[in-house]
Scaffold this active site. Structure first.
Site, short mmCIF file in Angstrom:
data_model
loop_
_atom_site.label_atom_id
_atom_site.label_comp_id
_atom_site.label_asym_id
_atom_site.label_seq_id
_atom_site.Cartn_x
_atom_site.Cartn_y
_atom_site.Cartn_z
N GLU A 1 -4.38 6.12 5.50
CA GLU A 1 -4.25 7.18 6.33
C GLU A 1 -4.74 8.38 5.80
O GLU A 1 -5.32 9.37 6.58
CB GLU A 1 -2.82 7.20 6.66
CG GLU A 1 -2.57 8.11 8.06
CD GLU A 1 -1.31 8.51 8.47
OE1 GLU A 1 -0.39 8.10 7.67
OE2 GLU A 1 -0.90 8.85 9.54
N ARG B 1 4.65 2.11 -4.39
CA ARG B 1 5.63 2.03 -3.91
C ARG B 1 6.22 0.33 -3.72
O ARG B 1 7.43 0.27 -3.29
CB ARG B 1 6.00 2.77 -2.80
CG ARG B 1 6.34 4.23 -3.04
CD ARG B 1 6.06 5.12 -1.71
NE ARG B 1 4.80 5.79 -1.59
CZ ARG B 1 4.25 6.24 -0.63
NH1 ARG B 1 5.13 5.89 0.54
NH2 ARG B 1 2.91 6.87 -0.39
O1 LIG Z 1 -1.72 1.39 5.67
P1 LIG Z 1 -2.53 2.67 4.93
O2 LIG Z 1 -3.26 3.31 5.98
O3 LIG Z 1 -3.55 1.74 4.04
O4 LIG Z 1 -1.40 3.31 4.14
C1 LIG Z 1 -0.30 2.68 3.48
C2 LIG Z 1 -0.31 2.87 2.12
O5 LIG Z 1 -0.39 4.35 1.66
C3 LIG Z 1 0.99 4.39 0.79
O6 LIG Z 1 0.67 4.40 -0.70
P2 LIG Z 1 -0.54 5.38 -1.33
O7 LIG Z 1 -1.76 5.13 -1.57
O8 LIG Z 1 -0.10 6.81 -0.98
O9 LIG Z 1 0.17 5.34 -2.86
P3 LIG Z 1 1.53 5.46 -3.69
O10 LIG Z 1 2.32 4.40 -3.49
O11 LIG Z 1 1.00 5.39 -5.11
O12 LIG Z 1 2.16 7.00 -3.30
C4 LIG Z 1 1.85 3.21 1.08
O13 LIG Z 1 2.85 3.26 -0.02
C5 LIG Z 1 0.96 2.33 1.44
O14 LIG Z 1 0.68 1.58 0.12
N1 LIG Z 2 2.59 8.63 6.84
C1 LIG Z 2 2.60 8.05 5.62
N2 LIG Z 2 3.93 8.26 5.06
C2 LIG Z 2 4.26 7.68 3.83
N3 LIG Z 2 3.19 6.86 3.24
C3 LIG Z 2 2.20 6.72 3.74
N4 LIG Z 2 1.13 6.05 3.48
C4 LIG Z 2 0.01 6.31 4.71
N5 LIG Z 2 0.63 6.87 5.49
C5 LIG Z 2 1.86 7.32 5.22
#
Ligand SMILES: O=P(O)(O)OC[C@H]1O[C@H](OP(=O)(O)OP(=O)(O)O)[C@H](O)[C@@H]1O
Ligand SMILES: Nc1ncnc2[nH]cnc12
Length: 178
Positions: A104, A67
């Site tokens: 998370e 994202r």
């Molecule tokens: O602060 P954190 O606990 O590390 O979480 C944040 C990350 O989690 C989500 O990405 P995700 O890994 O779900 O990937 P995506 O963007 O491919 O959905 C979000 O876009 C961040 O990159």
């Molecule tokens: N709560 C949340 N919502 C969307 N993206 C996330 N990436 C990690 N935690 C998330």
């Protein structure tokens, strides 16, 4: 950014209980892209913030898979900087450096192409959201492994209750606090 714009963006965000796992409240920023004026306000705010806060030339905006790729190139273009992707493992060709991290919900491995950043370059790391900070910290580690400097970490949303920004080694700017 005006309170009106902040509230408008907050109102566009999706909220999904127990996604992608039980116990997680997932904040979905894709609905914001239904409103191009909201996206324009958001990008303008971040670019203005960077230009008015740092004297250093920003050489590259590093965006996190997936994202962060929605915001990174728009911001890089307006800063006159390169865009460099950090991707989940196995997606980038050529010589890469890696960092393992926990987020998370679950854990993963991030990679960056070694040649994408040069020694001493100034970088802004961008993502849609910071939760625990694990993903952003791993991206910062990769920037360091390439010999570049993270000037700031920038997020559209921050989940304050998880204190992720406290784990990072450079200033943090989050547009929306949830
Ligand atoms: O602060 P954190 O606990 O590390 O979480 C944040 C990350 O989690 C989500 O990405 P995700 O890994 O779900 O990937 P995506 O963007 O491919 O959905 C979000 O876009 C961040 O990159
Ligand atoms: N709560 C949340 N919502 C969307 N993206 C996330 N990436 C990690 N935690 C998330």
């Amino acid at each position: 950014m005006s309170n009106y714009d902040i509230e408008r963006i907050k109102g566009l965000l999706g909220t999904h209980q127990n996604f992608p796992q039980e116990g997680i409240v997932f904040k979905d920023m894709f609905p914001v892209f239904q409103d191009p004026t909201a996206v324009e306000a958001l990008i303008c705010n971040i670019v203005h913030h960077i230009n008015s806060t740092y004297k250093e030339k920003i050489d590259a905006v590093v965006g996190l898979d997936a994202r962060g790729f929605l915001f990174g190139p728009l911001i890089a273009l307006r800063l006159g900087a390169a865009f460099v992707p950090v991707r989940k493992h196995g997606k980038l060709p050529g010589e890469c450096v890696q960092a393992t991290y926990k987020k998370e919900y679950g854990e993963d491995v991030f990679e960056i192409q070694k040649a994408a950043l040069k020694e001493g370059q100034n970088v802004v790391v961008i993502d849609d959201l910071i939760a625990t900070g694990g993903s952003a910290a791993a991206a910062g580690e990769l920037v360091k492994k390439c010999g570049a400097n993270t000037i700031e970490y920038v997020f559209v949303m921050e989940l304050d209750f998880l204190n992720g920004s406290k784990t990072l080694d450079a200033p943090v700017y989050s547009l929306i606090h949830l």
